[in-house]
Design an enzyme around this catalytic site. Sequence first.
Site, PDB file in Angstrom:
ATOM      1  N   GLN A 189       0.824  -1.203   0.072  1.00 44.24           N
ATOM      2  CA  GLN A 189      -0.088   0.096  -0.230  1.00 44.24           C
ATOM      3  C   GLN A 189       0.774   1.285   0.119  1.00 44.24           C
ATOM      4  O   GLN A 189       0.252   2.517   0.105  1.00 44.24           O
ATOM      5  CB  GLN A 189      -0.699  -0.148   1.204  1.00 44.24           C
ATOM      6  CG  GLN A 189      -2.146  -1.357   1.242  1.00 44.24           C
ATOM      7  CD  GLN A 189      -2.650  -1.166   2.382  1.00 44.24           C
ATOM      8  OE1 GLN A 189      -2.818  -0.256   3.525  1.00 44.24           O
ATOM      9  NE2 GLN A 189      -3.401  -2.268   2.473  1.00 44.24           N
ATOM     10  N   HIS A 210      -0.945  -0.064   5.406  1.00 44.77           N
ATOM     11  CA  HIS A 210      -1.185   0.878   6.613  1.00 44.77           C
ATOM     12  C   HIS A 210       0.023   2.376   6.661  1.00 44.77           C
ATOM     13  O   HIS A 210       0.049   2.531   7.677  1.00 44.77           O
ATOM     14  CB  HIS A 210      -1.634   0.677   8.098  1.00 44.77           C
ATOM     15  CG  HIS A 210      -2.906  -0.636   7.750  1.00 44.77           C
ATOM     16  ND1 HIS A 210      -2.995  -1.285   8.864  1.00 44.77           N
ATOM     17  CD2 HIS A 210      -3.400  -1.055   6.950  1.00 44.77           C
ATOM     18  CE1 HIS A 210      -3.853  -2.113   8.739  1.00 44.77           C
ATOM     19  NE2 HIS A 210      -4.319  -1.903   7.450  1.00 44.77           N
TER      20      HIS A 210
END
Length: 375
Positions: free
Chosen positions: A90, A156
Amino acid sequence: MKLYVTLFLALLLSKVSNAYDSQPMLTNGLDKNISANVVVKGVSIPWAMVQLPSKEIVISERSGELRVIKNNRLLTQSITGLPEIHSNGQGGLLDLALHPQFSKNQWLYFTFASPQGEDSGSNTALMRAKLNITTMSLTNQQLLYKATPNTQKGQHYGSRIVFDDKGYVYFSIGDRGQRDLLPQDISKDGGKIYRLHDDGSIPIDNPFVTTEGAKTAIYSYGHRNPQGLSIDPVTQNIWSHEHGPRGGDEVNIIKKGANYGWPLVSYGINYSGTTFTDKTEMQGMQSPALHWTPSIAPSGMIYVSSDKYPSLKGKFLAGSMKFNHLVLLTIQEKQVISQERVFENIGRTRSLLQGNDGYIYVGIDGEGIKRLEPK
């Protein structure tokens, strides 16, 4: 065993029921007076967009490129001068924001997965650099904040950026997949929203400046993964749009020094279906203004002030990556009054921008950039 299963199912049903009963989602559908039209294709994961005074739109590709739309055309040349970026799960090149006085100082702010440091992997960093759109280059890089330590985990990173009317810059960093270690510990980065002066210095009235061992840039903590951040220009209230795990996505009003509870309180459960907490509220912790179960997979979030959209003006738009629609939030002061599902099937929304031309632009994973155009 049967009793355990019964209690477990009852808990799950309670969480789902509470989520929907607290704030039902109304279905609006695609506004009949607004169409979502493709501006450009050829952008893979458009994490963020900003529009320059000269009307070009700059897009951050998560893979690590700054792309430019000029006269409704995606330029083949990318902007040069970016730092080393770790494209990792991510992580990659993330949010963008223009300094409030950009027309005078040309400061472009951006967050990214930075490998800088002694440990392998990366962590979220905030940098600013001078943008020269004529030469398509960034110069005078200044690293304003770098979370530590690095980790090879790919989840995250956060991360969004907003400025308030006093010139403070706020940005979010997710818990970096270390749920039980970082969000509740103010001596560690991760699971936090931070506040700095525009030059990266620490405001003397930050909430933990005098707390021994604390990360003094922290403004609030106990967050999981805020990937939407927006400010109400009328009240100057800052709102976040945050990922829960399996359920428990949240909209929060961000308060100085507040603890948002992750992972001690949550409306979500583990992805495996097991629980990690039986609490949805706790004394001394901020409850969400709105929560969703099942998760909608939050993305960008903007306040709509443009006169081009009378039906949207004065409200917030937030993206749902999971369900391919936008959510229209009516907020008064510190409360979410209603929510509506709008622009259904618009695509996997990653980013939102209200440009200085008054139009709303939507970055769609795998599709490109769409513009909401009144008919």
